[in-house]
Design an enzyme around this catalytic site. Structure first.
Site, short mmCIF file in Angstrom:
data_model
loop_
_atom_site.label_atom_id
_atom_site.label_comp_id
_atom_site.label_asym_id
_atom_site.label_seq_id
_atom_site.Cartn_x
_atom_site.Cartn_y
_atom_site.Cartn_z
N GLY A 41 0.81 -1.21 0.00
CA GLY A 41 0.00 0.00 0.00
C GLY A 41 0.84 1.26 0.00
O GLY A 41 1.33 1.71 -1.03
N CYS A 42 1.01 1.83 1.19
CA CYS A 42 1.67 3.13 1.27
C CYS A 42 3.16 3.08 0.97
O CYS A 42 3.72 4.07 0.49
CB CYS A 42 1.41 3.73 2.64
N VAL A 43 3.82 1.95 1.24
CA VAL A 43 5.24 1.84 0.87
C VAL A 43 5.38 1.83 -0.65
O VAL A 43 6.20 2.58 -1.21
CB VAL A 43 5.88 0.58 1.49
#
Length: 212
Positions: free
Chosen positions: A151-153
């Site tokens: 996701g955010c990585v």
């Protein structure tokens, strides 16, 4: 049907390339928030090892004197500033302003000289001043750790590369709720957007910076 060995050989022909660490890096710790560590929470994942790895990398980064930046996700209590992301992903309710699940994970608190970037979308760069801050500081590269890998990585990785920063993703210092998406996204980021590196080689690199 292709075997895993065939797939790896196929990728190696096209994507077997490394860009290496930069000379003026910054370290990002992405969204290590309490919700991921809280048993019974819908975001709970077995990511204690990822945080422990990130904290070791952070210690080496501080020793090397490079910028350390923590990100979190913070929404208005109504979720209005989360737009379609908040509408789609139900677990984001954990990150409304004041919710204890948005607090920092176990053993993680920002030091006074560390920057906190609060965001509303997956990438640490989208809708924030992060790229401008890194450019103004003279950083040429970014080392990524955090949650979640898929996701955010990943979103931050793609944007980091797109903003012109050499990007390294520390494999052990990233975590996800399942090994499948974790491994698949590390594989894909390493192929196209970044160098996926180990904790050991990252710390060795940072120690080298300190000696310089």
């Amino acid at each position: 049907m292709s075997t895993e060995e065939d797939l790896l050989a196929n990728y190696k022909k096209a994507y077997d390339n490394k860009v290496g660490f930069g000379s003026r890096p910054a370290l990002l710790l992405i969204d290590f928030c309490q919700a991921y560590f809280e048993p019974g929470n819908m975001l709970y994942s077995e990511v204690d090892d990822a945080l422990a790895s990130a904290l070791r990398v952070r210690a080496a980064a501080r020793e090397a004197g490079i910028p350390v930046i923590l990100t979190n996700v913070v929404f208005h209590p109504s979720g209005f500033n989360g737009g379609r992301f908040f509408e789609k992903a139900m677990p984001l309710k954990n990150f409304t302003q004041g919710n204890p699940m948005g607090a920092w994970g176990p053993g993680l608190e920002p030091f006074e000289d560390e920057l906190v970037v609060s965001k509303q979308y997956p990438s640490a760069f989208f809708g924030t001043s992060l790229a401008s801050t890194l450019t103004a500081a003279g950083c040429d590269s970014v080392i990524l750790t955090g949650l979640t890998t898929s996701g955010c990585v990943r979103a931050s990785c793609v944007d980091s590369m797109s903003h012109g920063f050499r990007t390294a993703v520390v494999a052990e210092a990233c975590g996800d709720r399942h090994a499948g998406p974790h491994d698949a996204n590390l594989f894909d980021m390493n192929a196209k957007y970044a160098d996926v590196v180990s904790e050991a080689e990252t710390i060795a690199y940072l120690k080298g910076l300190k000696q310089d």
